[in-house]
Design an enzyme around this catalytic site. Structure first.
Site, short mmCIF file in Angstrom:
data_model
loop_
_atom_site.label_atom_id
_atom_site.label_comp_id
_atom_site.label_asym_id
_atom_site.label_seq_id
_atom_site.Cartn_x
_atom_site.Cartn_y
_atom_site.Cartn_z
CG ASP A 81 15.74 -1.27 4.04
OD1 ASP A 81 17.10 -0.86 4.04
OD2 ASP A 81 15.36 -1.48 5.23
CG ASP A 83 2.59 1.27 7.41
OD1 ASP A 83 3.34 1.09 6.62
OD2 ASP A 83 2.06 0.44 8.18
NE ARG A 138 -0.76 2.31 5.13
CZ ARG A 138 0.06 1.65 4.75
NH1 ARG A 138 1.15 2.21 3.85
NH2 ARG A 138 0.31 0.27 5.03
NE ARG A 159 -1.96 -2.19 3.31
CZ ARG A 159 -2.67 -2.66 4.24
NH1 ARG A 159 -3.86 -2.23 4.73
NH2 ARG A 159 -1.94 -3.37 5.09
N GLY A 160 2.22 1.11 0.31
CA GLY A 160 2.93 2.26 0.75
C GLY A 160 2.91 3.17 -0.60
CD GLU A 191 8.31 -0.57 -3.24
OE1 GLU A 191 7.32 -0.11 -2.96
OE2 GLU A 191 8.49 -1.83 -2.93
CG ASP A 192 6.85 2.37 -0.21
OD1 ASP A 192 7.56 1.39 -0.57
OD2 ASP A 192 6.14 2.19 0.91
CG PHE A 214 10.87 3.03 10.24
CD1 PHE A 214 10.85 1.85 9.71
CD2 PHE A 214 9.34 3.62 10.41
CE1 PHE A 214 9.84 1.29 9.23
CE2 PHE A 214 8.58 2.75 10.11
CZ PHE A 214 8.71 1.86 9.49
CE LYS A 260 14.83 3.17 5.24
NZ LYS A 260 14.24 2.49 6.56
P1 5GP Z 1 13.04 -3.97 0.97
O1 5GP Z 1 12.26 -5.23 0.76
O2 5GP Z 1 13.62 -3.37 0.11
O3 5GP Z 1 14.06 -4.18 2.36
O4 5GP Z 1 11.94 -3.05 2.03
C1 5GP Z 1 11.07 -2.20 1.34
C2 5GP Z 1 9.72 -2.28 1.87
O5 5GP Z 1 9.91 -2.23 3.18
C3 5GP Z 1 9.18 -0.92 1.45
O6 5GP Z 1 8.21 -1.06 0.39
C4 5GP Z 1 8.19 -0.49 2.76
O7 5GP Z 1 7.12 -1.37 2.86
C5 5GP Z 1 9.16 -1.13 4.08
N1 5GP Z 1 10.20 -0.01 4.44
C6 5GP Z 1 11.71 0.09 4.43
N2 5GP Z 1 11.97 0.89 4.83
C7 5GP Z 1 10.82 1.58 5.61
C8 5GP Z 1 10.69 2.93 6.11
O8 5GP Z 1 11.78 3.71 6.60
N3 5GP Z 1 9.48 3.23 6.80
C9 5GP Z 1 8.32 2.48 6.38
N4 5GP Z 1 7.29 2.99 6.65
N5 5GP Z 1 8.44 1.37 5.58
C10 5GP Z 1 9.70 1.11 5.17
#
Ligand code: 5GP
Length: 174
Positions: free
Chosen positions: A95, A151, A157, A36-37, A91-92, A144, A123
């Protein structure tokens, strides 16, 4: 004070939309926001993109099993056949890259004409998928963040800006 104000975000979204509009002129563009992000970013981006395009949504969830590696599963699949289409995943935040990497694997198998990613935030985690991320709004530190679609336990959000928090303080940071 917000990490990224709504004005700063809006300026960057306009720049991204302009670049995306020129890149995909005369293509059959399909935006795929990851729910949803990415819903707020995608809504602003889609309205700033000046070329005709379609939008369909993919909802993913990630959870940790008994092993340390998280697993990503599809909660809601696309309703659109992406064969031959130019797919842009929206994508939001990226990470570790696990979510986007799984998404790319799922969609690549369906033979799109092209498959690229625009992420609002990134990140500095080590990962090996950066070639697929064509557009990044902002590089941020390893903190974070919440707001503008992102969220903390389902909340925040709706904030029009992006703010830093920690995962442990829940609620008391703004
Ligand atoms: P990844 O799979 O790249 O490790 O993480 C991506 C997902 O983790 C994002 O789509 C999001 O849902 C969540 N995420 C990673 N960092 C953050 C953050 O700083 N804040 C929030 N709210 N979600 C995050």
């Amino acid at each position: 004070m917000p990490l990224l104000s709504s004005e700063v975000i809006a300026d960057r979204v306009r720049q991204l939309a302009s670049s995306i509009s020129s890149t995909y002129a005369n293509h059959d563009l399909l935006l795929v926001p990851i729910l949803r992000g990415a819903f707020i970013f995608a809504a602003d981006l889609a309205r700033a993109i000046t070329i005709d395009h379609r939008i369909d949504f993919l909802q993913l969830s990630s959870y940790k099993g008994t092993q340390s590696v998280g697993t990503v599963s599809v909660d809601k699949d696309l309703n659109t056949d992406i064969t031959g289409r130019s797919v842009l995943i929206v994508e939001d935040i990226v990470d570790t890259g696990r979510t986007i990497s799984t998404t790319l694997d799922i969609l690549r198998d369906r033979n799109p004409a092209s498959l690229e990613v625009v992420t609002l935030l990134s990140k500095p985690s080590p990962r090996n998928i950066d070639n697929s991320i064509r557009w990044t709004g902002f590089e941020i530190d390893d903190v974070f963040v919440v707001g503008y679609g992102l969220d903390l336990d389902g909340r925040y959000r709706n904030l029009p800006y992006i703010a830093k928090t920690t995962t442990t303080v829940g609620g008391a940071f703004l």
